[in-house]
Design a protein around this motif. Structure first.
Motif, PDB file in Angstrom:
ATOM      1  N   ALA A  43       0.820  -1.213   0.000  1.00  0.00           N
ATOM      2  CA  ALA A  43       0.000   0.000   0.000  1.00  0.00           C
ATOM      3  C   ALA A  43       0.855   1.263   0.000  1.00  0.00           C
ATOM      4  O   ALA A  43       0.571   2.215  -0.744  1.00  0.00           O
ATOM      5  CB  ALA A  43      -0.943  -0.002   1.200  1.00  0.00           C
ATOM      6  N   VAL A  44       1.889   1.299   0.813  1.00  0.00           N
ATOM      7  CA  VAL A  44       2.710   2.512   0.878  1.00  0.00           C
ATOM      8  C   VAL A  44       3.416   2.747  -0.448  1.00  0.00           C
ATOM      9  O   VAL A  44       3.508   3.881  -0.923  1.00  0.00           O
ATOM     10  CB  VAL A  44       3.712   2.426   2.042  1.00  0.00           C
ATOM     11  N   ASP A  45       3.888   1.672  -1.073  1.00  0.00           N
ATOM     12  CA  ASP A  45       4.531   1.821  -2.384  1.00  0.00           C
ATOM     13  C   ASP A  45       3.549   2.372  -3.414  1.00  0.00           C
ATOM     14  O   ASP A  45       3.919   3.195  -4.262  1.00  0.00           O
ATOM     15  CB  ASP A  45       5.082   0.476  -2.854  1.00  0.00           C
ATOM     16  N   ARG A  46       2.291   1.912  -3.350  1.00  0.00           N
ATOM     17  CA  ARG A  46       1.297   2.426  -4.286  1.00  0.00           C
ATOM     18  C   ARG A  46       1.035   3.906  -4.044  1.00  0.00           C
ATOM     19  O   ARG A  46       0.872   4.692  -4.995  1.00  0.00           O
ATOM     20  CB  ARG A  46       0.004   1.619  -4.173  1.00  0.00           C
ATOM     21  N   LEU A  47       0.971   4.306  -2.778  1.00  0.00           N
ATOM     22  CA  LEU A  47       0.755   5.723  -2.476  1.00  0.00           C
ATOM     23  C   LEU A  47       1.927   6.576  -2.946  1.00  0.00           C
ATOM     24  O   LEU A  47       1.733   7.679  -3.476  1.00  0.00           O
ATOM     25  CB  LEU A  47       0.521   5.901  -0.978  1.00  0.00           C
ATOM     26  N   ILE A  48       3.129   6.079  -2.761  1.00  0.00           N
ATOM     27  CA  ILE A  48       4.301   6.816  -3.242  1.00  0.00           C
ATOM     28  C   ILE A  48       4.242   6.960  -4.756  1.00  0.00           C
ATOM     29  O   ILE A  48       4.483   8.048  -5.311  1.00  0.00           O
ATOM     30  CB  ILE A  48       5.604   6.115  -2.795  1.00  0.00           C
ATOM     31  N   ALA A  49       3.894   5.866  -5.448  1.00  0.00           N
ATOM     32  CA  ALA A  49       3.801   5.922  -6.907  1.00  0.00           C
ATOM     33  C   ALA A  49       2.740   6.915  -7.358  1.00  0.00           C
ATOM     34  O   ALA A  49       2.896   7.586  -8.382  1.00  0.00           O
ATOM     35  CB  ALA A  49       3.510   4.528  -7.460  1.00  0.00           C
ATOM     36  N   ASP A  50       1.642   7.028  -6.603  1.00  0.00           N
ATOM     37  CA  ASP A  50       0.566   7.941  -6.967  1.00  0.00           C
ATOM     38  C   ASP A  50       0.904   9.396  -6.675  1.00  0.00           C
ATOM     39  O   ASP A  50       0.570  10.291  -7.463  1.00  0.00           O
ATOM     40  CB  ASP A  50      -0.719   7.572  -6.213  1.00  0.00           C
ATOM     41  N   LEU A  51       1.532   9.659  -5.527  1.00  0.00           N
ATOM     42  CA  LEU A  51       1.637  11.027  -5.029  1.00  0.00           C
ATOM     43  C   LEU A  51       2.999  11.680  -5.245  1.00  0.00           C
ATOM     44  O   LEU A  51       3.075  12.903  -5.404  1.00  0.00           O
ATOM     45  CB  LEU A  51       1.296  11.051  -3.536  1.00  0.00           C
ATOM     46  N   GLU A  52       4.069  10.903  -5.243  1.00  0.00           N
ATOM     47  CA  GLU A  52       5.396  11.512  -5.388  1.00  0.00           C
ATOM     48  C   GLU A  52       5.564  12.262  -6.711  1.00  0.00           C
ATOM     49  O   GLU A  52       6.204  13.329  -6.728  1.00  0.00           O
ATOM     50  CB  GLU A  52       6.494  10.462  -5.235  1.00  0.00           C
ATOM     51  N   PRO A  53       5.010  11.773  -7.840  1.00  0.00           N
ATOM     52  CA  PRO A  53       5.227  12.526  -9.085  1.00  0.00           C
ATOM     53  C   PRO A  53       4.755  13.976  -9.034  1.00  0.00           C
ATOM     54  O   PRO A  53       5.399  14.859  -9.617  1.00  0.00           O
ATOM     55  CB  PRO A  53       4.435  11.708 -10.114  1.00  0.00           C
ATOM     56  N   ALA A  54       3.652  14.244  -8.337  1.00  0.00           N
ATOM     57  CA  ALA A  54       3.168  15.626  -8.234  1.00  0.00           C
ATOM     58  C   ALA A  54       4.155  16.481  -7.451  1.00  0.00           C
ATOM     59  O   ALA A  54       4.364  17.655  -7.770  1.00  0.00           O
ATOM     60  CB  ALA A  54       1.797  15.655  -7.578  1.00  0.00           C
ATOM     61  N   ALA A  55       4.768  15.900  -6.417  1.00  0.00           N
ATOM     62  CA  ALA A  55       5.778  16.628  -5.657  1.00  0.00           C
ATOM     63  C   ALA A  55       7.021  16.857  -6.506  1.00  0.00           C
ATOM     64  O   ALA A  55       7.579  17.960  -6.541  1.00  0.00           O
ATOM     65  CB  ALA A  55       6.125  15.862  -4.382  1.00  0.00           C
ATOM     66  N   ALA A  56       7.461  15.819  -7.224  1.00  0.00           N
ATOM     67  CA  ALA A  56       8.643  15.951  -8.080  1.00  0.00           C
ATOM     68  C   ALA A  56       8.427  16.984  -9.166  1.00  0.00           C
ATOM     69  O   ALA A  56       9.372  17.639  -9.617  1.00  0.00           O
ATOM     70  CB  ALA A  56       8.986  14.596  -8.691  1.00  0.00           C
ATOM     71  N   ASP A 384     -10.582  34.861  -5.873  1.00  0.00           N
ATOM     72  CA  ASP A 384     -11.439  33.941  -5.138  1.00  0.00           C
ATOM     73  C   ASP A 384     -10.777  33.191  -3.987  1.00  0.00           C
ATOM     74  O   ASP A 384     -11.466  32.783  -3.053  1.00  0.00           O
ATOM     75  CB  ASP A 384     -12.007  32.881  -6.098  1.00  0.00           C
ATOM     76  N   ALA A 385      -9.483  32.940  -4.054  1.00  0.00           N
ATOM     77  CA  ALA A 385      -8.889  31.990  -3.111  1.00  0.00           C
ATOM     78  C   ALA A 385      -7.410  32.266  -2.940  1.00  0.00           C
ATOM     79  O   ALA A 385      -6.804  33.052  -3.689  1.00  0.00           O
ATOM     80  CB  ALA A 385      -9.108  30.550  -3.605  1.00  0.00           C
ATOM     81  N   ASP A 386      -6.832  31.590  -1.953  1.00  0.00           N
ATOM     82  CA  ASP A 386      -5.406  31.727  -1.653  1.00  0.00           C
ATOM     83  C   ASP A 386      -4.578  30.578  -2.197  1.00  0.00           C
ATOM     84  O   ASP A 386      -3.373  30.721  -2.407  1.00  0.00           O
ATOM     85  CB  ASP A 386      -5.213  31.834  -0.138  1.00  0.00           C
ATOM     86  N   LEU A 387      -5.210  29.423  -2.380  1.00  0.00           N
ATOM     87  CA  LEU A 387      -4.592  28.286  -3.034  1.00  0.00           C
ATOM     88  C   LEU A 387      -5.619  27.679  -3.978  1.00  0.00           C
ATOM     89  O   LEU A 387      -6.832  27.785  -3.738  1.00  0.00           O
ATOM     90  CB  LEU A 387      -4.142  27.207  -2.029  1.00  0.00           C
ATOM     91  N   VAL A 388      -5.147  27.034  -5.049  1.00  0.00           N
ATOM     92  CA  VAL A 388      -6.045  26.423  -6.023  1.00  0.00           C
ATOM     93  C   VAL A 388      -5.577  25.003  -6.302  1.00  0.00           C
ATOM     94  O   VAL A 388      -4.372  24.714  -6.305  1.00  0.00           O
ATOM     95  CB  VAL A 388      -6.109  27.237  -7.332  1.00  0.00           C
ATOM     96  N   GLY A 389      -6.552  24.124  -6.533  1.00  0.00           N
ATOM     97  CA  GLY A 389      -6.200  22.723  -6.697  1.00  0.00           C
ATOM     98  C   GLY A 389      -6.986  22.017  -7.769  1.00  0.00           C
ATOM     99  O   GLY A 389      -8.035  22.490  -8.229  1.00  0.00           O
ATOM    100  N   MET A 390      -6.466  20.867  -8.154  1.00  0.00           N
ATOM    101  CA  MET A 390      -7.109  19.958  -9.091  1.00  0.00           C
ATOM    102  C   MET A 390      -6.979  18.548  -8.551  1.00  0.00           C
ATOM    103  O   MET A 390      -6.046  18.248  -7.792  1.00  0.00           O
ATOM    104  CB  MET A 390      -6.465  20.052 -10.479  1.00  0.00           C
ATOM    105  N   ALA A 391      -7.889  17.664  -8.977  1.00  0.00           N
ATOM    106  CA  ALA A 391      -7.869  16.286  -8.493  1.00  0.00           C
ATOM    107  C   ALA A 391      -7.793  15.302  -9.660  1.00  0.00           C
ATOM    108  O   ALA A 391      -6.734  14.755  -9.962  1.00  0.00           O
ATOM    109  CB  ALA A 391      -9.099  16.016  -7.622  1.00  0.00           C
ATOM    110  N   ARG A 392      -8.924  15.087 -10.368  1.00  0.00           N
ATOM    111  CA  ARG A 392      -8.950  14.077 -11.438  1.00  0.00           C
ATOM    112  C   ARG A 392      -7.896  14.288 -12.519  1.00  0.00           C
ATOM    113  O   ARG A 392      -7.382  13.296 -13.066  1.00  0.00           O
ATOM    114  CB  ARG A 392     -10.347  14.025 -12.065  1.00  0.00           C
ATOM    115  N   PRO A 393      -7.524  15.524 -12.880  1.00  0.00           N
ATOM    116  CA  PRO A 393      -6.490  15.668 -13.907  1.00  0.00           C
ATOM    117  C   PRO A 393      -5.182  14.952 -13.575  1.00  0.00           C
ATOM    118  O   PRO A 393      -4.434  14.576 -14.484  1.00  0.00           O
ATOM    119  CB  PRO A 393      -6.292  17.184 -13.989  1.00  0.00           C
ATOM    120  N   PHE A 394      -4.909  14.720 -12.285  1.00  0.00           N
ATOM    121  CA  PHE A 394      -3.675  14.031 -11.919  1.00  0.00           C
ATOM    122  C   PHE A 394      -3.714  12.548 -12.272  1.00  0.00           C
ATOM    123  O   PHE A 394      -2.666  11.905 -12.347  1.00  0.00           O
ATOM    124  CB  PHE A 394      -3.394  14.213 -10.424  1.00  0.00           C
ATOM    125  N   TYR A 395      -4.903  11.978 -12.487  1.00  0.00           N
ATOM    126  CA  TYR A 395      -4.965  10.596 -12.935  1.00  0.00           C
ATOM    127  C   TYR A 395      -4.309  10.443 -14.302  1.00  0.00           C
ATOM    128  O   TYR A 395      -3.626   9.453 -14.576  1.00  0.00           O
ATOM    129  CB  TYR A 395      -6.420  10.129 -13.028  1.00  0.00           C
TER     130      TYR A 395
END
Length: 470
Positions: A43-56, A384-395
């Motif tokens: 599970a942790v490896d899957r989370l790293i694979a999902d989330l680390e690219p956005a940080a990189a 409108d805001a101080d931070l802005v985000g997206m979700a599905r586009p990261f898939y």
């Protein structure tokens, strides 16, 4: 709570920002979305694979999507990660270390499904767990009881006593403390999408008569009010166990609810709740105002009817398990098709609500929902805001920030996501959260071939100034 200065010049996506005492290198965040990573040894490896690219790729803040705070029940979809086990959460330090190594910050979103849990709607799961009850804020509303009688839902609610509500608060607080120990930089409470926190907030679900009931003083203009007491108690308990960690929550307006259903939270109610929870004396450091109905429907993921996913033979067995039979799955698909007309996609559908909140609170306001291109993101930050985000586009584009941030970003840069929802509906069949639309994947592949996901000056974690930035 750290007040957010309103800059004389409009901020842009690349500008750093103080977030509850933490310095973020820019104002782009990966919004919480289901990773379906589970809790097994990988599970942790899957989370790293999902989330680390956005940080990189340079995102200032990464959200790990909804994670369940209890050991049993509460999952709204197959494969959701639980954070009740201290040993498992300690292992998540590998994820937070990976994100921090690239100069980003990471938040974890804590959740419990309540009446949205799988035992209510997932046929195979319900039959495998026949004695499992759903935690309920109050007796389920009439429309849900009617759907239960018709066989579309399988309700077996246990209306929580005051002591049981306190026990659930403790589950959230313990999970938050473990997450902080594992290196998470912020705690995000999942306050929308029909999870149990929204059920406490909403007069549609909450008819309690104890201290966790609806507070009429929070409802302006004669509306029923908002059940903020649960979130206030939650914040207090998290502070006691986890210390002064940055704390944020989604706050829903239920305005998209279909006519004839109610009572529900209006935009005015959502603004009043944000003032109460993130105002000068409020316990939260930031808020995410969103519009969603009182049901788990396409008001959450607006866009096209996901015809391709419903027809995909690879998901047929998963849909049969989820809905009990293929005819029932077809009935759900028909409802999904109707919803696609009611909740058609509109760019930035939460922007005007966020703008109203931003004028009323000094805490950071986060905006998400239908934001897709750089110009639109900058415009939302200006108004409108101080931070802005997206979700599905990261898939489709795990490294999307590399195209949007830094000196190399094109002003017309836009996510390739087509808002087709084929990613979202497949998750009901137990599939992971990835893009499966060939045209979108081809577009992302062509961009990758052109080198569009190279860093291009998006920042290496050392460009956000001094202080405690990474």
């Amino acid at each position: 709570m750290t007040a957010v200065p309103r800059e004389r010049r409009p901020p842009t996506l690349d500008d750093p920002v103080d977030f509850a005492g933490v310095r973020l290198r820019n104002r782009l965040y990966r919004a919480p979305v289901l990773e379906c990573a589970g809790n097994d040894d990988d599970a942790v490896d899957r989370l790293i694979a999902d989330l680390e690219p956005a940080a990189a790729a340079g995102a200032g803040l990464i959200h790990q999507g909804a994670t369940i705070v209890t050991g049993e029940g509460g999952c709204a979809a197959p494969g959701m990660t639980r954070v009740h086990d201290p040993d498992f959460v300690a292992g998540l330090a590998r994820l937070t270390d990976a994100v921090h190594a690239h100069g980003s910050r990471i938040a974890i979103q804590l959740e419990h499904g309540g009446l949205r849990s799988m035992e209510v709607w997932h046929d195979a799961y319900g039959r495998a767990n026949p004695d499992r009850h759903q935690l309920a804020v109050s007796r389920p509303p009439r429309v849900l009881r009617a759907l239960d009688r018709l066989g579309f839902l399988d309700l077996s609610p246990r209306v929580m006593t005051t002591a049981e509500v306190e026990s659930l608060v403790d589950d959230f607080a313990r999970a938050a403390a473990r997450a902080v120990d594992a290196g998470y930089d912020a705690i995000h409470i999942a306050g929308a999408n029909m999870g149990i926190v929204q059920q406490f907030l909403s007069p549609f679900y909450n008819r309690r008569e104890d201290r966790f009931g609806i507070d009429p003083a929070v409802g302006p203009d004669g509306t029923p009010g908002v059940g903020v007491a649960f979130l206030e108690r939650l914040a207090e308990a998290i502070r006691d166990r986890a210390g002064d960690v940055p704390l944020l929550t989604k706050i829903p307006s239920e305005r998209p609810t279909l006519p004839g259903i109610g009572p529900y939270l209006s935009d005015n109610d959502a603004v009043a709740a944000c003032e109460r929870l993130a105002g000068t004396e409020g316990p939260f450091d930031a808020v995410v105002p969103v519009r969603t109905s009182v049901f788990w429907d396409m008001s959450v993921v607006r866009g096209a009817f996901p015809a391709s996913a419903w027809r995909d033979e690879r998901f047929r067995d998963g849909f049969r398990e989820a809905f009990g039979s293929l005819p029932r799955a077809a009935a759900v698909a028909a409802g999904n098709w109707i919803e696609s007309f009611v909740y058609d996609r509109e760019p930035g559908w939460n922007r005007d609500l966020c703008r109203r909140v931003r004028h009323r609170v000094d805490a950071p306001v986060l905006c998400e929902g239908g934001l897709r291109d750089r110009a639109q993101l900058d415009d939302a930050l200006a108004r409108d805001a101080d931070l802005v985000g997206m979700a599905r586009p990261f898939y489709a584009e795990p490294e999307l920030p590399a195209r949007l941030l830094g000196a190399g970003a094109e002003p017309e840069a836009r996510a390739v996501c087509a808002d087709c929802n084929n990613c979202a509906i497949a998750q009901a069949a137990g599939e992971s959260g990835v893009c499966r639309t060939p045209a979108v994947l081809r577009a992302a592949g062509e961009l990758r071939r052109q080198g569009a996901y190279d860093r291009n000056g998006a920042g290496d974690g050392r460009d956000a100034g001094t202080g405690d930035s990474l």
